[in-house]
Motif scaffolding. Structure first.
Motif, short mmCIF file in Angstrom:
data_model
loop_
_atom_site.label_atom_id
_atom_site.label_comp_id
_atom_site.label_asym_id
_atom_site.label_seq_id
_atom_site.Cartn_x
_atom_site.Cartn_y
_atom_site.Cartn_z
N SER A 2 -14.41 -2.98 -8.71
CA SER A 2 -16.07 -3.98 -8.58
C SER A 2 -16.32 -2.70 -8.01
N ARG A 3 -16.28 -0.97 -7.73
CA ARG A 3 -16.97 0.39 -6.70
C ARG A 3 -16.85 -0.07 -6.05
N ILE A 4 -15.76 -0.78 -4.86
CA ILE A 4 -15.40 -0.70 -3.91
C ILE A 4 -14.48 0.15 -3.24
N ASN A 5 -15.49 1.74 -2.48
CA ASN A 5 -14.65 2.33 -2.30
C ASN A 5 -13.31 2.93 -1.34
N LYS A 6 -13.75 2.16 -0.20
CA LYS A 6 -12.51 2.00 1.12
C LYS A 6 -12.44 0.28 0.89
N VAL A 7 -10.61 0.79 0.85
CA VAL A 7 -9.81 -0.27 1.10
C VAL A 7 -9.12 -0.06 1.87
N ALA A 8 -8.21 -1.46 3.31
CA ALA A 8 -7.24 -1.66 3.09
C ALA A 8 -6.47 -2.24 3.15
N VAL A 9 -5.57 -1.73 3.43
CA VAL A 9 -4.03 -2.93 3.00
C VAL A 9 -2.90 -2.96 4.11
N PHE A 10 -3.01 -4.52 4.34
CA PHE A 10 -2.27 -4.22 5.67
C PHE A 10 -0.82 -4.89 5.17
N THR A 11 -0.03 -4.64 5.93
CA THR A 11 1.76 -4.36 5.43
C THR A 11 2.49 -4.27 6.54
N GLN A 12 3.50 -5.92 6.35
CA GLN A 12 4.37 -5.95 7.39
C GLN A 12 5.84 -5.49 7.22
N TYR A 13 6.15 -7.26 5.64
CA TYR A 13 7.50 -7.28 5.85
C TYR A 13 8.05 -5.96 4.69
N ASN A 14 9.29 -5.48 5.26
CA ASN A 14 9.92 -5.02 4.44
C ASN A 14 8.68 -3.94 2.93
N ALA A 15 7.92 -3.43 3.60
CA ALA A 15 7.49 -2.62 3.25
C ALA A 15 7.46 -0.88 2.50
N GLY A 16 8.90 -0.53 2.86
CA GLY A 16 9.31 0.01 1.77
C GLY A 16 9.02 0.35 0.99
N SER A 17 8.96 -0.46 -0.16
CA SER A 17 8.53 -0.34 -2.13
C SER A 17 7.16 -0.21 -2.15
N LEU A 18 6.46 -1.02 -1.37
CA LEU A 18 4.99 -0.91 -1.53
C LEU A 18 4.52 0.66 -0.87
N ASN A 19 5.23 1.46 0.05
CA ASN A 19 4.63 2.15 0.66
C ASN A 19 4.79 3.32 -0.49
N GLU A 20 5.65 3.03 -1.64
CA GLU A 20 6.33 3.99 -2.27
C GLU A 20 5.93 3.85 -3.30
#
Lengths: 424, 372
Positions: free
Chosen positions: B47-65
């Motif tokens: 959708s050509r959105i260039n700036k995105v924030a991801v809010f993460t908290q629970y068990n974020a290891g695998s997501l961060n990877e």
């Protein structure tokens, strides 16, 4: 200051004319291999796995596919702030503009590129072999021996030695003599076309021999260094190394990948081979599909039967179709009820329903038996094969063909039907 | 671009049982090659959105990877980029995210320092394709304060884990119930919202002052009569994966040709981190019927009506049916697996037998694996 201990120069400008229609629109290093890869992925992955992060890729023949494949080098982690991959085509100069006229001439024309990295060593590679090799180990060998030039060699059977450039070494691996395609070889150590030069030696040799027409490493630079008395060493390599320069060797090397435990193992955890992956989804095998002894790339959909074959990414094989002993490259669509035997089908081909490929008697190819042989059928990229036709062995089809192009609905063995490319 | 993106990826959910013991819901593998969050991120990128924030908290290891590089979704940009916000101790705050609104409140600078007029919020545990520009157009046309993307579920679907919505004929939301015990509407909120950036900042700040933390309960429901909140219905595929049953069903949906075609072959594509695995290999004795097989797999046995994720080894004479095998699982010879989800990196001994008798069995086995 910019400084790289060793940079690589990858010669990727050649046509590879013995691959016939497959290099009609694409340089040989960009030809696909082993389902999802292209030939150049192997030296590029070797570079990054060996810690060589600066690679100049010298292109000349049909570079479009090669350029889009390499891009800025993301798949190989070669997108770097300093170094990384740079595509180096021939360019116009204020005087003496020319194409790359030989392997060493191409390197000579890019002296400025190499100089900008202040290298100690330059690794010269060619873009048309399938192998995994740690160039860092070769560099250690080069340093330990105090060599100025190190040539990678591999032992070949004595009876085949006469097809290669042969190195004769003493017990310390120092090269005492060499012979190009000798009738009576004195050694079985064949040059693999992989060299490490100490930068000063390379630069001096290139500048001294700059005026030599068709300046070539094997013919001019190595003999020059040897005659000067520079220490030349042979680095013996005993792993898998395959030249895929002919259709048959290309087909064989692909087929070796489907063995139960292939000699060239792509499934090892370390020394990964990287490639540009445009197609990510998993492959789908339908309820009536049969797949045995094959490898298949991402996003393919199989409704028919596939045996002993190498299938690329995004390929569709329709219901009732049987594919045996064949190579099918990316994004090709084979419709229903076809029979395909021992064919190499390039990318983006459409084979309509009820087509038979690779059937009939084996007849030598009418004009190019040295290219199209061993019963293989070659179908060039973006070809269209109309419904219901039959194509014989040792034949070649290239371009959008229609039913009128096939007398009595068939292309007999040993014939060409070429409607695209440079009509070769 | 007129909008920035927020992906809410913080949640854990007991309804997905053992599967989130080692990862956030948003990092759950989907359809052989993807992770759940890839869908929201790819939609943002497409959708050509260039700036995105991801809010993460629970068990974020695998997501961060998974998010270790933003280049796969084309967010490696000077203008914009991918920002991952995990809770941090600061001068103002030393608490975890106490809810979705609180997560945004704790990172309000991200909103304040942007200049784009709108914000698109999506949850990261939904499988869908969407051009957010269409919702944004609708939002502007309706002069809405908040637009909520919603979907009519089939009458037989139990919607008690969603927010349910009732709209008037102009699509203005009149009723919004979160996780109703008895739902009086089968239109559910998809967890995708469009809101003007300044409006969002104002509401979030107000919320924080009042010690309220939840975006749905404390903003959508609380403000529904005061603000102009509209619903935008989607008709295409949308699925939430946050229960074992829905996770299983969503993966199995990809065995249907129209769904595969919609996600895999139609523009735009879904992107994911590239794993550089070799092609899937089928040895003699392999037999695969109506199944998805991912790259890096080696198959020697029988597979039927299943989804096999990347780098799975299936031994001789195995029989896998109606199952999902997650990444990098080794299945020894003569094993029978039916109606199961096999957790990733598991090693299943030869001659094992697993069959989900009443519903889906989750198999977590970590035996020693001998690698040659």
């Amino acid at each position: 200051m910019v400084k790289k201990e060793m940079i690589a120069m990858l010669l990727a400008g050649g046509q590879g004319s013995r691959l016939g229609v497959f290099t009609s629109k694409v340089a040989k290093p960009a030809v696909s291999f082993g389902s999802k890869y292209r030939i150049i992925d192997f030296p590029l992955s070797n570079c990054i796995n060996s810690g060589v992060d600066t690679v100049g890729v010298l292109t000349q023949y049909q570079p479009l596919r090669l350029n889009t494949h390499i891009g800025i080098g993301i798949p190989w982690d070669l997108d770097r702030n300093i170094g990384g991959v740079t595509v180096l085509p021939p360019y116009e100069k204020s005087a003496n503009s020319e194409w790359y006229t030989g392997t060493a001439n191409a390197i000579y024309q890019n002296l400025d590129y190499m100089e900008s990295f202040n290298p100690e060593y330059v690794l010269i590679l060619s873009g048309d072999h399938i192998y995994k090799m740690d160039y860092e180990v070769m560099l250690d060998f080069h340093k330990q021996n105090g060599a100025e030039v190190t040539i990678a060699v591999m032992p070949v059977p004595m009876e085949e030695a006469k097809r290669f450039g042969i190195m004769i070494t003493d017990q310390d691996h120092r090269i005492v003599d060499f012979e190009e395609k000798p009738a009576n070889p004195r050694s079985n150590l064949a040059s693999m076309g992989i060299y490490i030069f100490s930068w000063k030696t390379l630069k001096e040799a290139l500048l001294t021999n700059a005026d030599q027409p068709g300046l070539d490493f094997g013919k001019h630079i190595i003999p020059y260094c040897h005659s000067k008395g520079a220490p030349l060493y042979a680095y013996e390599f005993n792993g898998y190394w395959k030249d895929v320069g002919t259709l048959n060797s290309y087909w064989e090397a692909n087929m070796e990948l489907i063995d139960l435990v292939p000699e060239f193992n792509l499934y090892e955890e370390y020394w990964k081979i990287y490639t540009r992956s445009e197609i990510l989804p998993p492959q789908y095998l339908a309820a009536d599909s049969v797949v045995e002894k094959s490898i298949i790339g991402e996003g393919s959909e199989i409704y028919g039967q596939v045996y002993n074959s190498v299938i690329g990414c995004g390929v569709t094989i329709g219901a009732g179709t049987v594919v045996r002993d064949s190579i099918i490259m990316n994004e090709t669509k084979i419709c229903g009820n076809c029979e395909i035997y021992k064919a190499i089908i390039a990318e983006n081909v459409l084979v309509e329903d009820d087509v038979k490929i690779g059937v009939g008697e084996e007849v030598p190819h009418e004009t190019d038996p040295h290219i199209y042989n061993h019963g293989l059928v070659a179908i060039g990229e973006k070809s269209v094969i109309p419904r219901g036709v039959t194509i014989g062995k040792n034949s070649v089809v290239f371009g959008e063909t229609s039913a009128e192009d096939y007398a009595n609905g068939s292309l007999p063995s040993g014939k060409s039907l070429i409607k695209a490319g440079d009509k070769k | 671009m007129r909008a920035i993106g927020i992906v809410l990826a913080g949640g854990n959910n007991h309804r997905i049982k053992e599967l989130t013991q080692k990862r956030a819901v948003c990092a759950m593998p989907i359809a052989g090659s993807y992770r759940s969050i890839d869908f929201a991120l790819s939609n943002m990128s497409n959708s050509r959105i260039n700036k995105v924030a991801v809010f993460t908290q629970y068990n974020a290891g695998s997501l961060n990877e998974h998010l270790s590089s933003s280049k796969w979704w084309d967010f490696g940009r000077k203008q914009g980029g991918l920002f991952v916000f995990t809770p941090a101790v600061t001068a103002e705050s030393s608490v975890w995210y106490r809810g979705t609104a609180d997560a945004i409140a704790q990172n309000l600078a991200f909103l304040k320092n942007s200049h784009e007029p709108y914000v698109v919020i999506s949850s990261g545990d939904c499988v869908y394709k969407m051009d957010y520009n269409e919702v944004l157009e609708y939002h502007i046309e309706k002069k809405a304060d908040i637009t909520v993307v919603c979907k009519d579920m089939a009458p037989d679907v139990n919607v008690d884990r969603f927010g349910t919505i009732k709209m008037n004929e102009e699509c203005r939301i009149e009723e919004f119930e979160e996780k109703p015990i008895v739902a009086n509407s089968n239109t559910i909120s998809c967890g995708i919202y469009v809101v003007r950036r300044r409006q969002l900042i104002e509401m979030i700040e107000k919320c924080a002052e009042e010690d309220r933390y939840d975006f749905v309960k404390d903003i959508l429901i609380r403000y529904k009569n005061m603000k102009r909140i509209y619903g935008y219905k989607i008709k295409d595929y949308w699925s939430n994966i946050a229960t074992v049953e829905d996770y299983y069903k969503t993966n199995m949906d990809f065995l249907q040709p129209e769904i595969r075609n919609y996600f895999f072959r139609q523009y735009p594509d879904i992107y994911s981190k590239v794993d550089d695995l070799p092609p899937a290999k089928y040895n003699t004795g392999a037999s695969i019927k109506n199944s998805l097989i991912s790259s890096g797999c080696i198959v020697n046995g029988k597979v039927e009506d299943s989804v096999i994720f990347k780098k799975t080894y299936i031994g001789n004479n195995c029989y896998i049916k109606n199952s999902i095998i997650l990444n990098d699982v080794y299945i020894g010879d003569n094993t029978h697996i039916e109606n199961c989800i096999v957790e990733s990196r598991g090693t299943i001994r030869a001659n094992s037998y697993h069959k989900g008798e009443n519903g889906i069995e989750i198999v977590v086995e970590h035996n020693d694996r001998y690698v040659i």
